[in-house]
Design a protein around this motif. Structure first.
Motif, mmCIF file in Angstrom:
data_model
loop_
_atom_site.group_PDB
_atom_site.id
_atom_site.type_symbol
_atom_site.label_atom_id
_atom_site.label_comp_id
_atom_site.label_asym_id
_atom_site.label_seq_id
_atom_site.Cartn_x
_atom_site.Cartn_y
_atom_site.Cartn_z
ATOM 1 N N ALA A 98 -19.125 17.573 21.638
ATOM 2 C CA ALA A 98 -19.630 16.623 22.637
ATOM 3 C C ALA A 98 -18.562 15.590 22.981
ATOM 4 O O ALA A 98 -18.409 15.191 24.147
ATOM 5 N N SER A 99 -17.802 15.156 21.980
ATOM 6 C CA SER A 99 -16.744 14.169 22.207
ATOM 7 C C SER A 99 -15.629 14.747 23.075
ATOM 8 O O SER A 99 -15.112 14.073 23.975
ATOM 9 N N ILE A 100 -15.254 15.999 22.828
ATOM 10 C CA ILE A 100 -14.213 16.649 23.632
ATOM 11 C C ILE A 100 -14.656 16.735 25.093
ATOM 12 O O ILE A 100 -13.908 16.389 26.016
ATOM 13 N N ILE A 101 -15.890 17.172 25.314
ATOM 14 C CA ILE A 101 -16.411 17.312 26.680
ATOM 15 C C ILE A 101 -16.475 15.954 27.379
ATOM 16 O O ILE A 101 -16.026 15.801 28.520
ATOM 17 N N CYS A 102 -17.014 14.950 26.683
ATOM 18 C CA CYS A 102 -17.169 13.622 27.286
ATOM 19 C C CYS A 102 -15.820 12.963 27.556
ATOM 20 O O CYS A 102 -15.647 12.273 28.570
ATOM 21 N N SER A 103 -14.866 13.164 26.649
ATOM 22 C CA SER A 103 -13.547 12.571 26.876
ATOM 23 C C SER A 103 -12.879 13.185 28.104
ATOM 24 O O SER A 103 -12.198 12.496 28.874
ATOM 25 N N LYS A 104 -13.073 14.486 28.303
ATOM 26 C CA LYS A 104 -12.515 15.151 29.478
ATOM 27 C C LYS A 104 -13.201 14.690 30.762
ATOM 28 O O LYS A 104 -12.560 14.533 31.809
ATOM 29 N N LEU A 105 -14.504 14.461 30.684
ATOM 30 C CA LEU A 105 -15.268 14.103 31.878
ATOM 31 C C LEU A 105 -15.145 12.627 32.252
ATOM 32 O O LEU A 105 -15.091 12.282 33.437
ATOM 33 N N PHE A 106 -15.104 11.745 31.234
ATOM 34 C CA PHE A 106 -15.297 10.316 31.515
ATOM 35 C C PHE A 106 -14.113 9.411 31.200
ATOM 36 O O PHE A 106 -14.088 8.264 31.640
ATOM 37 N N TYR A 107 -13.127 9.883 30.420
ATOM 38 C CA TYR A 107 -12.041 8.986 30.016
ATOM 39 C C TYR A 107 -11.310 8.452 31.247
ATOM 40 O O TYR A 107 -10.870 9.213 32.107
ATOM 41 N N SER A 108 -11.167 7.125 31.314
ATOM 42 C CA SER A 108 -10.597 6.481 32.508
ATOM 43 C C SER A 108 -9.301 5.732 32.220
ATOM 44 O O SER A 108 -8.856 4.930 33.030
ATOM 45 N N GLY A 109 -8.713 5.972 31.056
ATOM 46 C CA GLY A 109 -7.490 5.267 30.704
ATOM 47 C C GLY A 109 -7.781 3.949 30.011
ATOM 48 O O GLY A 109 -8.925 3.621 29.695
ATOM 49 N N GLU A 110 -6.730 3.187 29.774
ATOM 50 C CA GLU A 110 -6.885 1.894 29.088
ATOM 51 C C GLU A 110 -7.706 0.937 29.949
ATOM 52 O O GLU A 110 -7.501 0.831 31.157
ATOM 53 N N ILE A 111 -8.656 0.251 29.280
ATOM 54 C CA ILE A 111 -9.526 -0.692 29.986
ATOM 55 C C ILE A 111 -9.132 -2.106 29.583
ATOM 56 O O ILE A 111 -9.269 -2.483 28.416
ATOM 57 N N HIS A 112 -8.627 -2.877 30.525
ATOM 58 C CA HIS A 112 -8.187 -4.243 30.248
ATOM 59 C C HIS A 112 -9.400 -5.125 29.927
ATOM 60 O O HIS A 112 -10.463 -4.988 30.519
#
Length: 396
Positions: A98-112
């Motif tokens: 689930a973490s692999i799938i979500c990281s691929k779908l939602f990761y947006s880079g560093e969040i200030h």
């Protein structure tokens, strides 16, 4: 299992909740020093005592796993390992997937504006080495996918040797049992000194850390072994003494970190692993008192038997595994759309729903699978034994 301890399920549920709250707290940096002190060392510390919760998990595991050995109802070694592997590993694999799938779908880079702690995860490429480390599970690695899984590395390692530990524990009195637990921690320190790990190199899943945590499992097993005698002693105390014991347990569990005092009075920074060993024992004794109070105090027991708290205990493992995945997915996908506080509310709701679904459709079937597999093995072994006996009788 006969005579299941609902209070201990609830304790595990509350502990899992504090792990989640600790990770929520770690998402944003607290700049105000007074606020930080109040949260981390004041009454609110009880709600973010996630590191302490892991020690409680280890003590509870030792308690629960040891009971069949005292009743002579323990499984053979292969059955024990298969059940533990199904119980721990299958839900773990689901959470990692689930973490692999979500990281691929939602990761947006560093969040200030969020902490370096938050931004240090989900930022590595998912390659063969990362997958191998997670699939092997008992290796030494720091998960970039779901950092709560470090404790499961120790759970699985210790589970592999737990039946051999019980072979010793059932033959020892409590004093020798405690001595054995301390001996594991002493050996872990010796190994640490031999290998000379640096703090920057540590992942928290080193073998010598597992050896230290083995002592916590042993304490749990000793509590189970002497539970009736301890319960009778505790129940005969006056109300004031019971409150004193419970308060001492809370203080030792959440606040008593001897390494801080050593640093304060000696003005000397202690290596991280020595701090871990020293503080884990203070937490362990606090956890033992809380477990004893949960089993012996009528008031505390009734609170823990509350349906909501007890349900939290049932889904505690799924909650522990999935909360990071849900929070990271929600924050990365929604941080540009709505305020952070509203994301937290949404994430908590989704986490509880996800943990409930995961418990029903992943965790419970995994437990059932373990029972089915070991049932087939046991039936096959019985059939072999019967055939061997029949052949022996026929030959005579």
């Amino acid at each position: 299992m006969h005579n299941r301890y609902e209070e201990l399920d609830s304790l595990r549920g509350l502990a899992a909740l504090t792990v989640m709250l600790l990770h929520v707290y770690g998402i944003f940096p607290v700049e105000n020093k007074l606020a930080k002190l109040f949260i981390e060392y004041g009454p609110l510390r009880l709600f973010i005592s996630g590191g302490e919760a892991v020690i409680l998990f280890f003590v509870l595991s030792g308690f629960v796993l040891s009971i069949p050995f005292y009743k002579n109802k323990q499984s053979n070694y292969s059955s024990f390992v298969i059940k533990r592997a199904c119980r721990i590993y299958i839900p773990y694999l689901f959470a990692i997937g689930a973490s692999i799938i979500c990281s691929k779908l939602f990761y947006s880079g560093e969040i200030h504006g969020l902490s370096g702690y938050f931004n240090s995860f989900w930022n590595l490429p998912i390659n063969g080495q990362l997958l191998r480390e997670h699939l092997l599970f008992i290796g030494t690695f720091l998960s970039n996918l779901d950092f709560a899984v470090w404790s499961l590395v120790h759970e699985m390692r210790i589970s592999l040797v737990f039946p051999f530990l019980m072979f010793l524990i059932v033959r020892l009195d409590w004093k020798k049992g405690v001595g054995l637990a301390f001996l594991f921690s002493i050996c872990s320190v010796i190994l640490f000194d031999l290998f000379k790990y640096q703090e920057s190199e540590s992942t928290g899943t080193e073998l010598f850390a597992t050896i230290n945590y083995t002592g916590m499992f042993i304490v749990g097993a000793l509590l189970a072994q002497h539970r009736e005698w301890l319960k009778n002693k505790f129940m005969n105390f006056s109300v004031k003494i019971k409150i004193l014991f419970f308060s001492a347990g809370l203080l030792m569990y959440a606040y008593l970190h001897p390494s801080f005092a050593i640093k304060m009075f000696l003005f000397h920074n202690i290596d991280f692993f020595y701090r871990t060993v020293i503080d884990s024992w203070a937490i362990t004794f606090g956890a033992a008192l809380l477990i004893l109070a949960a089993l012996s105090s009528t008031l505390f027991s009734e609170i823990l038997k509350n349906r909501i708290i007890n349900y939290l205990g049932k889904i505690s493992y799924s909650l522990y595994l999935i909360h990071i995945v849900v929070f990271y997915a929600c924050i990365h996908s929604l941080h540009k759309l709505i305020p952070l506080w509203s994301i937290y509310i949404i994430a908590v709701a989704i986490t509880l729903v996800s943990a409930s679904l995961m418990y029903k459709f992943i965790e419970k079937p995994s437990i059932t699978l373990g029972k089915l597999l070991t049932g087939k093995i046991n039936r096959k072994n019985r059939k072999v034994n019967i055939n061997a006996t029949f052949a022996e009788q026929k030959s005579t």
